[in-house]
Design an enzyme around this catalytic site. Structure first.
Site, PDB file in Angstrom:
ATOM      1  N   LYS A 177       0.824  -1.206   0.000  1.00  8.30           N
ATOM      2  CA  LYS A 177       0.000   0.000   0.000  1.00  8.30           C
ATOM      3  C   LYS A 177       0.862   1.260   0.000  1.00  8.30           C
ATOM      4  O   LYS A 177       1.866   1.322   0.706  1.00  8.30           O
ATOM      5  CB  LYS A 177      -0.864   0.031   1.269  1.00  8.30           C
ATOM      6  CG  LYS A 177      -2.202  -0.658   1.115  1.00  8.30           C
ATOM      7  CD  LYS A 177      -2.964  -0.515   2.424  1.00  8.30           C
ATOM      8  CE  LYS A 177      -4.281  -1.216   2.354  1.00  8.30           C
ATOM      9  NZ  LYS A 177      -5.344  -0.426   1.777  1.00  8.30           N
TER      10      LYS A 177
ATOM     11  N   GLU B  93     -13.751  -0.745  10.013  1.00 10.35           N
ATOM     12  CA  GLU B  93     -14.487  -0.962   8.771  1.00 10.35           C
ATOM     13  C   GLU B  93     -15.983  -0.940   9.075  1.00 10.35           C
ATOM     14  O   GLU B  93     -16.438  -1.616  10.001  1.00 10.35           O
ATOM     15  CB  GLU B  93     -14.080  -2.286   8.137  1.00 10.35           C
ATOM     16  CG  GLU B  93     -12.619  -2.266   7.742  1.00 10.35           C
ATOM     17  CD  GLU B  93     -12.085  -3.589   7.198  1.00 10.35           C
ATOM     18  OE1 GLU B  93     -11.321  -3.562   6.243  1.00 10.35           O
ATOM     19  OE2 GLU B  93     -12.448  -4.633   7.760  1.00 10.35           O
TER      20      GLU B  93
ATOM     21  N   HIS C 290      -1.949  -7.425   8.625  1.00  8.02           N
ATOM     22  CA  HIS C 290      -1.943  -5.996   8.279  1.00  8.02           C
ATOM     23  C   HIS C 290      -1.586  -5.103   9.475  1.00  8.02           C
ATOM     24  O   HIS C 290      -0.732  -4.224   9.374  1.00  8.02           O
ATOM     25  CB  HIS C 290      -3.314  -5.565   7.754  1.00  8.02           C
ATOM     26  CG  HIS C 290      -3.838  -6.393   6.611  1.00  8.02           C
ATOM     27  ND1 HIS C 290      -3.013  -7.074   5.751  1.00  8.02           N
ATOM     28  CD2 HIS C 290      -5.112  -6.633   6.186  1.00  8.02           C
ATOM     29  CE1 HIS C 290      -3.755  -7.703   4.849  1.00  8.02           C
ATOM     30  NE2 HIS C 290      -5.031  -7.447   5.089  1.00  8.02           N
TER      31      HIS C 290
HETATM   32  C1  BG6 Z   1      -8.179  -7.982   3.647  1.00  9.04           C
HETATM   33  C2  BG6 Z   1      -9.101  -8.594   4.649  1.00  9.04           C
HETATM   34  O1  BG6 Z   1      -6.949  -8.626   3.637  1.00  9.04           O
HETATM   35  O2  BG6 Z   1      -7.997  -6.614   3.986  1.00  9.04           O
HETATM   36  C3  BG6 Z   1     -10.411  -7.841   4.700  1.00  9.04           C
HETATM   37  O3  BG6 Z   1      -9.334  -9.941   4.274  1.00  9.04           O
HETATM   38  C4  BG6 Z   1     -10.185  -6.372   4.942  1.00  9.04           C
HETATM   39  O4  BG6 Z   1     -11.253  -8.366   5.710  1.00  9.04           O
HETATM   40  C5  BG6 Z   1      -9.180  -5.848   3.939  1.00  9.04           C
HETATM   41  O5  BG6 Z   1     -11.421  -5.716   4.792  1.00  9.04           O
HETATM   42  C6  BG6 Z   1      -8.800  -4.412   4.224  1.00  9.04           C
HETATM   43  O6  BG6 Z   1      -7.945  -3.960   3.224  1.00  9.04           O
HETATM   44  P1  BG6 Z   1      -8.058  -2.518   2.648  1.00  9.04           P
HETATM   45  O7  BG6 Z   1      -7.091  -2.493   1.545  1.00  9.04           O
HETATM   46  O8  BG6 Z   1      -9.469  -2.315   2.228  1.00  9.04           O
HETATM   47  O9  BG6 Z   1      -7.689  -1.615   3.791  1.00  9.04           O
END
Ligand code: BG6
Length: 451
Positions: free
Chosen positions: A173, A207, A231
């Site tokens: 990212k 989220e 993450h």
């Molecule tokens: C994914 C998860 O790896 O990352 C999801 O499986 C999550 O549950 C997503 O919503 C979030 O990624 P981003 O790029 O939308 O922040």
């Protein structure tokens, strides 16, 4: 770096991950003329190549909206074909070996649930595809430390480490790369980036949406495995690691692995697990499921730089808003001249918004008229200034990098295992999660907007 793959096999092509991310990324690569690759989708569903093409077209049209470049859409569609099969059956891999027989290097993307990884790895290992494969493995890499190690051992039986690309799309990212520049290109930050000056760090990945449409994957994983183990801990690593001696992939990844190794293993007392009300009614969720949709934890990093600093992390679904944010709270200024005053300065805070906007804001204290040495908050903002058309989405980068054999932004096995070690003592949980109302900030935080 290595030579370029000329074929991509996508295992799990009928799943939501591919629909939500992969088709759009292939289209983005086609738009910049970099999709010089045959794409073979593999799934268990009774699809044809035509079904796959139609699904891809719908996803790409939704992604591109009014900006659709027809030629790029056509390029993706023309390259797609579908192979139906059972992941445990040798027939599937024999068929695939024939399909890619003319391709010297084949990128094999495992967008299947972690429980299916071993079957696909074994299947590929039993054909000669193994000699010219790059394995691009989605997260979570295993479901705990033990299974991650077993998967690694299984891969090692047949493949070299350089053939493995473990995905954590946060590493790709732009907002994570921004953190490295913010930290290491601003000399004023390094002297205060430690426990002498920093009181606490909070990282929130909130989220608003739930898990509708992906319960099949999510219900057997939960938020701890889905986003915290990977993450969130990678954001911790970017904020906490020592400066790398160079930008070489092994150096940067080595620094991340090193600091992840210093993160204290979580115990149940450090973690709150939540589940949003209504989760059990989602199609595909097991009756009585105790899967977590929310995790809040307090981390400690046991090294000289970070001893004593509290790292609060929280990540959840079905919350009040979608935002990813870091707040670094510094210790309060201690100049004796304020001792006799009525107003104690507030701590400085560095707030780094990663999504939906990318913005760093440093709050400073300025003089206010409330008292002779009264203070008030003011802010300095820094927005990243690269052009929108230069931005590359994480999944587009993943395919492009793996296709070219560039390991820089992939998680090494040392990192993956270090992340599992942090959560391993709490990953198998007997206690049910705390239920929270949808649209709040999770258990015990329902009224608190400012995490
Ligand atoms: C994914 C998860 O790896 O990352 C999801 O499986 C999550 O549950 C997503 O919503 C979030 O990624 P981003 O790029 O939308 O922040």
């Amino acid at each position: 770096m290595g030579s370029e793959c000329s074929a991509l096999i996508v295992f799990g092509v009928t799943g939501d991950l591919v629909r939500n991310e992969v088709f759009a990324s292939l289209y983005e690569l086609a738009r910049v003329d970099r999709l010089d690759i045959a794409v073979i989708g593999v799934g268990r569903s009774d699809w044809t190549s035509e079904t796959l093409r139609r699904t891809a077209e719908t996803a790409i049209r939704a992604h591109a909206a009014d900006d659709l470049v027809d030629a790029a859409l056509r390029t993706v569609i023309e390259r797609l074909s579908y192979v139906r099969g059972d992941y445990t059956s040798p027939d599937l891999y024999e068929t695939l070996a024939k399909v890619v027989v003319d391709h010297e290097l084949v990128l094999c993307y495992l967008a299947v649930p972690p429980t299916v990884f071993p079957a696909v790895v074994r299947g590929l290992a039993d054909t000669e595809i193994r000699l010219r494969a790059r394995l691009l493995i989605e997260k979570p890499f295993g479901s705990d430390l033990e299974s991650a190690r077993q998967l690694s051992a299984l891969i090692d039986e047949t493949f070299d480490e350089h053939q493995l690309f473990a995905v954590d799309h946060y590493l790709q990212k732009e907002s994570l790369q921004n953190l490295l520049v913010l930290r290491f290109a601003n000399r004023v930050l390094e002297p205060v980036w430690n426990n002498e000056h920093i009181d606490s760090v909070s990282i929130v990945m909130a989220e608003q949406f739930g898990i509708e449409g992906r319960a099949g994957f999510f219900d057997s994983n939960g938020n701890l495995r889905d986003v915290v183990q990977n993450h969130v801990l990678q954001v911790v690593a970017a904020l906490a690691m020592e400066p790398p001696a160079s930008a070489l992939p092994e150096e940067v990844s080595g620094r991340r692995a090193m600091v992840l190794g210093d993160v204290q293993s979580l115990a149940f007392g450090d973690v709150v697990f939540g589940q949003y009300d209504g989760y059990l009614d989602v199609d595909g969720v097991q009756p009585g499921s105790t899967t977590d949709t929310f995790v809040r934890a307090e981390l400690r990093i046991n090294n000289d730089r970070w001893a004593g600093v509290a790292w609060h992390v929280a990540a959840g679904k079905g919350l009040a808003a979608t935002k990813s944010e870091i707040v670094i709270t510094f210790k309060v200024a201690s100049a004796p001249m304020f001792n006799a005053q009525d107003c104690v300065p507030e701590p400085n805070r560095l707030c780094i918004s990663m999504a939906p906007t990318e913005l760093a804001t440093l709050t400073l204290q300025a003089r206010s008229s409330t008292a002779p040495l009264g203070t008030a908050k003011t802010a300095l903002e820094s927005a990243d200034s690269y052009r929108p058309d230069e931005r590359v989405d994480a999944y587009t980068r993943i395919f492009d990098d793996a296709r070219r054999g560039d390991h820089t932004q992939f998680a090494s096995r040392a990192e993956v295992e270090a992340c599992w070690r942090v959560v391993n003592d709490v990953v198998h949980r007997a206690a049910p999660p705390v239920v929270y109302a949808r649209g709040t900030w999770g258990p015990e935080l329902s009224d608190k907007r400012d995490w």
